[in-house]
Design a protein around this motif. Structure first.
Motif, PDB file in Angstrom:
ATOM      1  N   ALA A  32      -5.655   2.706   6.563  1.00  0.00           N
ATOM      2  CA  ALA A  32      -7.276   2.738   6.362  1.00  0.00           C
ATOM      3  C   ALA A  32      -7.955   3.185   7.246  1.00  0.00           C
ATOM      4  CB  ALA A  32      -7.898   1.155   6.105  1.00  0.00           C
ATOM      5  N   SER A  33      -7.296   3.324   8.559  1.00  0.00           N
ATOM      6  CA  SER A  33      -8.294   3.942   9.697  1.00  0.00           C
ATOM      7  C   SER A  33      -7.745   5.386   9.880  1.00  0.00           C
ATOM      8  CB  SER A  33      -7.830   3.298  10.980  1.00  0.00           C
ATOM      9  OG  SER A  33      -6.424   3.175  11.254  1.00  0.00           O
ATOM     10  N   GLY A  34      -6.719   5.813   8.842  1.00  0.00           N
ATOM     11  CA  GLY A  34      -6.680   7.221   8.625  1.00  0.00           C
ATOM     12  C   GLY A  34      -5.423   7.746   9.434  1.00  0.00           C
ATOM     13  N   HIS A  35      -4.298   6.948   9.933  1.00  0.00           N
ATOM     14  CA  HIS A  35      -3.163   7.222  10.533  1.00  0.00           C
ATOM     15  C   HIS A  35      -2.127   7.804   9.934  1.00  0.00           C
ATOM     16  CE1 HIS A  35      -5.036   5.064  13.839  1.00  0.00           C
ATOM     17  NE2 HIS A  35      -4.605   5.904  14.402  1.00  0.00           N
ATOM     18  N   LEU A  36      -2.359   7.341   8.352  1.00  0.00           N
ATOM     19  CA  LEU A  36      -1.374   7.833   7.503  1.00  0.00           C
ATOM     20  C   LEU A  36      -1.396   9.423   7.112  1.00  0.00           C
ATOM     21  CD1 LEU A  36       1.074   6.824   5.611  1.00  0.00           C
ATOM     22  CD2 LEU A  36      -0.556   6.726   3.749  1.00  0.00           C
ATOM     23  N   LEU A  37      -2.592   9.584   6.776  1.00  0.00           N
ATOM     24  CA  LEU A  37      -2.854  11.181   6.063  1.00  0.00           C
ATOM     25  C   LEU A  37      -3.855  11.914   6.912  1.00  0.00           C
ATOM     26  CD1 LEU A  37      -3.399   9.845   2.317  1.00  0.00           C
ATOM     27  CD2 LEU A  37      -1.494  11.219   3.418  1.00  0.00           C
ATOM     28  N   GLY A  38      -4.343  11.461   8.030  1.00  0.00           N
ATOM     29  CA  GLY A  38      -5.077  12.277   9.094  1.00  0.00           C
ATOM     30  C   GLY A  38      -6.616  11.776   8.668  1.00  0.00           C
ATOM     31  N   PRO A  39      -7.222  12.234   9.778  1.00  0.00           N
ATOM     32  CA  PRO A  39      -8.894  11.936   9.783  1.00  0.00           C
ATOM     33  C   PRO A  39      -9.767  12.331   9.013  1.00  0.00           C
ATOM     34  CG  PRO A  39      -8.127  13.280  11.817  1.00  0.00           C
ATOM     35  CD  PRO A  39      -7.107  13.073  11.045  1.00  0.00           C
ATOM     36  N   ASP A  40      -9.261  13.410   8.155  1.00  0.00           N
ATOM     37  CA  ASP A  40     -10.210  14.097   7.345  1.00  0.00           C
ATOM     38  C   ASP A  40      -9.914  13.464   5.759  1.00  0.00           C
ATOM     39  OD1 ASP A  40     -10.882  15.640   9.291  1.00  0.00           O
ATOM     40  OD2 ASP A  40      -9.062  17.243   9.035  1.00  0.00           O
ATOM     41  N   THR A  41      -9.081  12.655   5.828  1.00  0.00           N
ATOM     42  CA  THR A  41      -8.703  12.118   4.154  1.00  0.00           C
ATOM     43  C   THR A  41      -8.987  10.661   3.977  1.00  0.00           C
ATOM     44  OG1 THR A  41      -6.759  13.624   4.336  1.00  0.00           O
ATOM     45  CG2 THR A  41      -6.704  12.094   2.520  1.00  0.00           C
ATOM     46  N   PRO A  42      -9.940  10.626   3.203  1.00  0.00           N
ATOM     47  CA  PRO A  42     -10.246   9.358   2.540  1.00  0.00           C
ATOM     48  C   PRO A  42      -9.231   8.558   1.612  1.00  0.00           C
ATOM     49  CG  PRO A  42     -11.701  10.996   1.596  1.00  0.00           C
ATOM     50  CD  PRO A  42     -10.787  11.571   2.388  1.00  0.00           C
ATOM     51  N   VAL A  43      -8.945   7.436   1.922  1.00  0.00           N
ATOM     52  CA  VAL A  43      -8.000   6.687   0.908  1.00  0.00           C
ATOM     53  C   VAL A  43      -8.660   5.645   0.150  1.00  0.00           C
ATOM     54  CG1 VAL A  43      -6.086   7.142   2.670  1.00  0.00           C
ATOM     55  CG2 VAL A  43      -7.408   5.266   2.947  1.00  0.00           C
ATOM     56  N   ARG A  44      -8.064   5.508  -1.110  1.00  0.00           N
ATOM     57  CA  ARG A  44      -8.200   4.245  -1.970  1.00  0.00           C
ATOM     58  C   ARG A  44      -6.783   3.445  -1.672  1.00  0.00           C
ATOM     59  NH1 ARG A  44     -12.348   3.945  -5.310  1.00  0.00           N
ATOM     60  NH2 ARG A  44     -12.605   6.188  -5.304  1.00  0.00           N
ATOM     61  N   LEU A  45      -6.958   2.215  -1.393  1.00  0.00           N
ATOM     62  CA  LEU A  45      -5.875   1.191  -1.271  1.00  0.00           C
ATOM     63  C   LEU A  45      -5.700   0.690  -2.638  1.00  0.00           C
ATOM     64  CD1 LEU A  45      -6.104   0.023   2.337  1.00  0.00           C
ATOM     65  CD2 LEU A  45      -4.274   1.145   1.293  1.00  0.00           C
ATOM     66  N   ARG A  46      -4.382   0.522  -3.147  1.00  0.00           N
ATOM     67  CA  ARG A  46      -4.192  -0.338  -4.190  1.00  0.00           C
ATOM     68  C   ARG A  46      -3.006  -1.041  -3.978  1.00  0.00           C
ATOM     69  NH1 ARG A  46      -6.628   2.331  -8.575  1.00  0.00           N
ATOM     70  NH2 ARG A  46      -4.911   1.676 -10.147  1.00  0.00           N
ATOM     71  N   LEU A  47      -3.478  -2.444  -3.830  1.00  0.00           N
ATOM     72  CA  LEU A  47      -2.315  -3.430  -3.384  1.00  0.00           C
ATOM     73  C   LEU A  47      -1.399  -3.999  -4.667  1.00  0.00           C
ATOM     74  CD1 LEU A  47      -4.584  -5.208  -0.669  1.00  0.00           C
ATOM     75  CD2 LEU A  47      -3.454  -2.745  -0.847  1.00  0.00           C
ATOM     76  N   LEU A  48      -0.340  -4.192  -4.463  1.00  0.00           N
ATOM     77  CA  LEU A  48       0.454  -4.763  -5.390  1.00  0.00           C
ATOM     78  C   LEU A  48       1.025  -6.038  -4.996  1.00  0.00           C
ATOM     79  CD1 LEU A  48       1.773  -5.121  -8.246  1.00  0.00           C
ATOM     80  CD2 LEU A  48       3.656  -3.402  -7.691  1.00  0.00           C
ATOM     81  N   GLU A  49       0.855  -7.401  -5.663  1.00  0.00           N
ATOM     82  CA  GLU A  49       1.594  -8.518  -5.155  1.00  0.00           C
ATOM     83  C   GLU A  49       2.283  -9.111  -6.256  1.00  0.00           C
ATOM     84  OE1 GLU A  49       2.875 -10.025  -2.995  1.00  0.00           O
ATOM     85  OE2 GLU A  49       2.750  -9.287  -1.109  1.00  0.00           O
ATOM     86  N   ILE A  50       2.893 -10.400  -6.114  1.00  0.00           N
ATOM     87  CA  ILE A  50       3.483 -11.010  -7.063  1.00  0.00           C
ATOM     88  C   ILE A  50       1.988 -12.143  -7.399  1.00  0.00           C
ATOM     89  CG2 ILE A  50       5.801 -10.849  -6.739  1.00  0.00           C
ATOM     90  CD1 ILE A  50       6.043 -13.350  -5.020  1.00  0.00           C
TER      91      ILE A  50
END
Ligand code: NAI
Length: 327
Positions: free
Chosen positions: A25-43
């Motif tokens: 969420a802070s941008g470390h996965l895809l870089g500082p220019d890319t907004p992300v939407r998180l989709r969480l899967l759990e049991i």
């Protein structure tokens, strides 16, 4: 502004999930220019805990976080997914045979592969972290016939990073002095961290350490590091595993530096005698969002034996899940 990238994380309420989500969420996965939407899967039993983590994500007010959705259904969670981080898995519990473990994980990764096949975005990239990671990735990939097999990978980057750190300490150099580290084979105790192509300040690492250290200390220390962390911390690696998952996807998307490579478990094309179709760790370069196995390395007898042993274990795991009807 750019369209947010959909990142699905399974096992989101687990300990790796807790270390991973905030960095995505802070941008470390895809870089500082890319907004992300998180989709969480759990049991279902862990959805409430995932909701708690989502509340904390809200409380960070991350500028790049476009939203968080929580699911207990794989088909919904993977709908439109661009990056899938498959972290949730069934751990081995007391008295569980290896066949039981593979079967229980097949029950997770088979439907998740099918859900990715049904709903993922065309550019989907999948990283399997949950163990046995290579074989879980193979199961998921087998059930996603419409997705290129190259998009299914498993994580050996933590092993790679551990190897960098052990070597840097041994030679009293910063990790930035090291290039071309390789982890071969399975993410298990049979993995082979190879120093015969690794360069430290431009010179081959294996020539800068004693054979005894390489064989009797370095390799077992890297291969058994997970157990040493459990022994010391009372829980398995979480922050370092999350960090490695971030590194794996970041490198895949943004590329390896010129003159360097990384380690990723990817589908074999038969390179280095690894049977085609197995998901095995190789030296890999990434460019333009695609990975390629580094070709043409000389493999000495010592390395050959180690690679063959780990690959034999992967072939056994494949045969076991195949006979369980999971492929
Ligand atoms: P954990 O037990 O803390 O969390 C796992 C989470 O997955 C739990 O919240 C559980 O409810 C969830 N889960 C189980 N089945 C699920 C399903 N079908 N769908 C969605 N979620 C599901 O475990 P931790 O520490 O977070 O580790 C996760 C996995 O990562 C383990 O399999 C572990 O062995 C593996 N691992 C792999 C590493 C690697 O280098 N490849 C390094 C460290 C851990």
């Amino acid at each position: 502004t750019r369209t947010p990238v959909n990142v699905t994380v399974t096992g989101a309420a687990g300990q790796i999930g807790y270390a991973l989500l905030f960095r995505i969420a802070s941008g470390h996965l895809l870089g500082p220019d890319t907004p992300v939407r998180l989709r969480l899967l759990e049991i279902p039993q862990a959805v409430k805990a995932a909701e708690g983590t989502a509340m904390e994500l809200d409380d960070c007010a991350f500028p790049l976080l476009a939203g968080v959705d929580i699911f207990d259904d794989a088909t919904a969670a993977f709908d439109g997914v661009n990056v899938a981080l498959l972290v949730g898995a069934r751990p081995r519990t007391k008295g569980m045979e290896r066949g039981d473990l593979l079967e229980a994980n097949g029950g997770i990764f088979k439907p998740q592969g099918a859900a990715i096949n049904a709903g993922a975005a065309d550019d989907v990239r999948v990283l399997v972290v949950g163990n046995p990671a290579n074989t879980n990735a193979l199961i998921a990939q087998a059930h996603a016939p419409d997705v290129p097999a190259a998009r299914f990978t498993a994580m050996t980057r933590l092993d790679h990073n551990r190897a960098l750190s052990q070597l840097a300490a041994k030679l009293s150099v910063p990790v930035s002095a090291i290039r071309k580290m390789t982890i071969w084979g399975n993410h298990s105790a049979t993995q082979y961290p190879d120093l015969y192509h690794t360069e430290v300040n431009g010179k081959i690492a294996a020539e800068q350490v004693e054979d005894g250290w390489l064989r009797d200390e370095f390799i077992p220390t890297v291969a058994k590091r997970g157990a040493a962390i459990i022994e010391a911390r009372g829980a398995s690696s979480a922050a370092s595993a999350a960090n490695a998952a971030i590194d794996h996807i970041h490198t895949w998307v943004h590329g390896t530096p010129e003159g360097d490579w990384t380690s990723m478990a990817v589908v074999s094309d038969g390179s280095y005698g690894v049977p085609e179709g197995l998901i095995s760790s190789f030296p890999v370069v990434a460019k333009g969002g695609e990975w390629e196995i580094v070709q043409g390395l000389d493999i000495n007898d010592f390395s050959r034996q180690r690679i063959d042993a780990s690959v034999a274990e992967l072939a056994e795991e494949r045969d076991a899940v195949s006979s369980l009807g999971l492929l």
